[in-house]
Design an enzyme around this catalytic site. Structure first.
Site, PDB file in Angstrom:
ATOM      1  N   MET A   1       6.957  -9.303   1.912  1.00  0.00           N
ATOM      2  CA  MET A   1       8.488  -9.195   2.093  1.00  0.00           C
ATOM      3  C   MET A   1       9.241  -9.962   0.890  1.00  0.00           C
ATOM      4  O   MET A   1       8.775 -10.684   0.274  1.00  0.00           O
ATOM      5  CB  MET A   1       8.823  -9.906   3.354  1.00  0.00           C
ATOM      6  CG  MET A   1       8.158  -9.121   4.582  1.00  0.00           C
ATOM      7  SD  MET A   1       8.623  -9.989   6.168  1.00  0.00           S
ATOM      8  CE  MET A   1       7.575 -11.562   6.047  1.00  0.00           C
ATOM      9  N   PRO A 125       1.616  -9.872   7.302  1.00  0.00           N
ATOM     10  CA  PRO A 125       1.696  -8.965   5.944  1.00  0.00           C
ATOM     11  C   PRO A 125       2.625  -9.010   5.176  1.00  0.00           C
ATOM     12  O   PRO A 125       3.771  -9.168   5.674  1.00  0.00           O
ATOM     13  CB  PRO A 125       1.146  -7.604   6.471  1.00  0.00           C
ATOM     14  CG  PRO A 125       1.559  -7.570   7.897  1.00  0.00           C
ATOM     15  CD  PRO A 125       1.461  -9.003   8.359  1.00  0.00           C
ATOM     16  N   LYS A 126       2.536  -9.246   3.813  1.00  0.00           N
ATOM     17  CA  LYS A 126       3.607  -9.223   2.989  1.00  0.00           C
ATOM     18  C   LYS A 126       4.011  -7.740   2.582  1.00  0.00           C
ATOM     19  O   LYS A 126       3.562  -6.848   1.704  1.00  0.00           O
ATOM     20  CB  LYS A 126       3.483  -9.885   1.741  1.00  0.00           C
ATOM     21  CG  LYS A 126       4.628 -10.010   0.703  1.00  0.00           C
ATOM     22  CD  LYS A 126       4.266 -10.929  -0.311  1.00  0.00           C
ATOM     23  CE  LYS A 126       5.565 -10.981  -1.321  1.00  0.00           C
ATOM     24  NZ  LYS A 126       5.875 -10.013  -1.765  1.00  0.00           N
ATOM     25  N   VAL A 127       4.716  -7.138   3.471  1.00  0.00           N
ATOM     26  CA  VAL A 127       5.119  -5.684   3.098  1.00  0.00           C
ATOM     27  C   VAL A 127       5.767  -5.447   1.671  1.00  0.00           C
ATOM     28  O   VAL A 127       6.762  -5.981   1.427  1.00  0.00           O
ATOM     29  CB  VAL A 127       6.118  -5.320   4.423  1.00  0.00           C
ATOM     30  CG1 VAL A 127       6.569  -3.700   4.125  1.00  0.00           C
ATOM     31  CG2 VAL A 127       5.532  -5.495   5.597  1.00  0.00           C
ATOM     32  N   GLY A 280       0.124  -8.828  -0.203  1.00  0.00           N
ATOM     33  CA  GLY A 280      -0.269 -10.248   0.162  1.00  0.00           C
ATOM     34  C   GLY A 280      -0.062 -10.561   1.375  1.00  0.00           C
ATOM     35  O   GLY A 280       0.358  -9.627   2.346  1.00  0.00           O
TER      36      GLY A 280
END
Length: 558
Positions: A1, A125-127, A280
């Site tokens: 994000m 989760p790192k969108v 990531g």
């Protein structure tokens, strides 16, 4: 994000090491200023295109690495800090609550250090999308603001009102502000296999348009990752937001008590099908300070743990030209060692002389590399050219062919060594314990100046050569003697006979040498080009000299 904005913090210098030997370049002051200025200019162009025009001119991870390298160079030469990467991203609309950004960690040790002594940590989760602020008044969408520079952004309200993933009216008439990520919807997307597929740039480009078409709006999803003004802990915030009408992120939010659990989820989301691209994971504490204290910089309560680089930025140290047995020239680019998917990469092939000439890669250039099939280093592109173009001794392609370099004369060392390696290899005489290293030692001591000089070596002579003891020299002699017994057809391949297809070959050198081009052309599976090659092979003076040597040595068929 928050990946949209490429907000890189000072921690990158400490936590992100691009290569295993990050020594400062040995440049004079004038060259240092020139190189740093060139990289800064390139980054400025990327920033402007991305933040002002919504165009991504470079992969995000290459951008991150380029900016880190810029910081390293500035530290090396004691130059001022670089310009703010978001200075062109600022808009006219102020954020009621600042977007904080995230520090980006790459090394496991840095993640372990961050987790130490922290309580109630969750992983998500790192969108990989574009960040947005959504403001609701009495439950109705009132305004959407782009991330911008974290303090001010662009008004995205008109486009947001067309995106079905953004609730236009909440289930309760409340006032609230949320921060989240607009992402491009993907079907069963596996990040480890497919990469980012330009998903972030797709959304950035669409949101940067004056008008968002319905079909494009349908392709945009929303991942809300914070409700800044709510004091509840993370699970309660997630549940409340879902009750209000936002898509739940509960399946993508898990508590972690230690590094091993964080690593488990990172690996899981990296290799599992997801509806969006990721780059990531985000580790965040459930509780954080009041929203009025947030600032447009990386906070202490959340951090990003990036996936391994799919592409690495590598600096060229040297360009060598490997000339193969048939005369093919392959430029090999030596690199300042760089880590890629937990592997140290020291060199990469440019595939062909023509491709290298097109790219014009020189020492000091910055290039992008990746792994083909997850194992073989691959040259992708030139990211930045050094301002000082070094002179390189480039071999002339016309000087090298299938019948060149039968001796290690000046310029022929590489092709001649390739001939020897082929001769002793599986394709040739299949000599045990004889490889490229063996021939290199014999060439260094000038014991081999011809493709067949090894036939005259004896054990005492070998034992006196540095690197060959009594045992190894005896073993080597056994291999040399065994090669004498190989069949005639095997000797032909070892010498470099062009492929003969389905042709039936007699067991006599003389019979083959007497054939002309027309006779070769009459053989099954041999066309005009191959017939000419075979005819030229058997008439070449160097090859004829080798056949006489083999005749004198009593090799069968000669």
């Amino acid at each position: 994000m928050l990946a949209t904005l490429r907000l890189l913090s000072v921690f990158l210098l400490a936590c992100t090491t691009l290569n295993a030997h990050a020594d400062c370049p040995k440049w004079p002051a004038t060259q240092a200023k020139s190189e740093i200025a060139a990289l800064q200019k390139q980054i400025d162009q990327w920033d402007d295109a991305y933040h002002r025009e919504g165009r991504s001119l470079i992969a995000d991870e290459l951008y991150d690495q380029s900016r880190t390298r810029l910081n390293e160079w500035r530290e090396c030469f004691k130059l001022p800090s670089p310009a703010d990467p978001l200075r062109t991203a600022s808009g006219s609309i102020a954020h009621p609550i600042a977007h904080t950004g995230l520090d980006k960690l790459h090394k496991a040790q840095a993640v372990e250090a961050w987790l130490r002594d922290r309580q109630d940590v969750w992983v998500q989760p790192k969108v990989d999308g574009v960040a947005v602020t959504l403001i609701y008044r009495a439950g109705v969408l009132h305004q959407a603001i782009s991330r911008g520079d974290g303090v001010r952004g662009q008004d995205w309200t008109a486009s947001a009102q067309k995106i079905g993933a953004i609730p236009q009216r909440l289930s309760q008439p409340v006032d609230l502000l949320v921060q989240g990520e607009l992402y491009w919807r993907l079907n069963e997307h596996v990040q480890a296999r497919a990469g980012s597929v330009n998903a972030r740039a797709t959304v950035a480009g669409l949101m940067g348009r004056k008008s968002l078409e319905a079909e494009h709006a349908a392709g945009i999803g929303l991942f809300v990752w914070d409700w800044p003004q709510d004091s509840l802990d993370l699970p309660e915030r997630i549940a409340r937001l879902a009750a209000l009408g936002f898509a739940t992120i509960e399946p993508f939010s898990h508590p972690v008590s230690d590094f091993a659990e964080a690593q488990k989820w990172r690996e899981h989301w990296y290799r599992s099908p997801l509806p969006f691209a990721t780059d990531g994971v985000v580790l965040r504490q459930s509780q954080r300070p009041p929203a009025e204290r947030w600032q447009a910089r990386a906070p202490y309560w959340a951090v990003a743990w990036k996936y391994p680089f799919a592409q690495a930025l590598a600096q060229v140290r040297k360009v060598n030209f490997k000339i193969g047995r048939t005369g093919r020239i392959t430029p090999v680019i030596e690199l300042i060692p760089v880590m890629l998917d937990d592997r140290e990469i020291k060199r990469v092939s440019a595939s062909s002389l023509k491709r290298w000439q097109t790219l014009d890669i020189r020492p000091g250039d910055q290039i992008a590399i990746s792994l083909a099939g997850l194992t073989i280093p691959r040259l992708d592109s030139v990211v930045l050219r050094t301002s000082e173009r070094a002179d390189i001794n480039i071999p002339n392609a016309e000087d090298f062919h299938t019948l060149s370099c039968w001796q290690p004369t000046a310029g022929c060392e590489s092709q001649f060594l390739a001939r020897l390696t082929w001769l002793s290899g599986k394709q040739g005489l299949a000599m045990q314990h004889v490889g490229r290293g063996t021939w290199e030692k014999l060439l260094e001591t000038r014991r081999v100046n011809n493709l067949l000089d090894w036939l005259t070596l004896d054990a005492p002579e070998l034992a006196n050569i540095a690197g060959f003891g009594e045992r190894s020299s005896e073993r080597l002699m056994n291999s040399f003697n065994g090669a004498r017994q190989r069949p005639f057809a095997q000797w032909l391949r070892a010498l470099g006979l062009p492929p003969t297809g389905q042709a039936r070959l007699p067991d006599s050198w003389q019979a083959l040498a007497q054939r002309n081009t027309e006779q070769w052309l009459a053989e099954a599976g041999i066309g005009p080009g191959r017939a000419a090659q075979l005819s030229a092979f058997f008439r070449d003076p160097q090859v004829l000299a080798l056949s006489e040597t083999l005749h004198a040595a009593g090799i069968d068929g000669f």
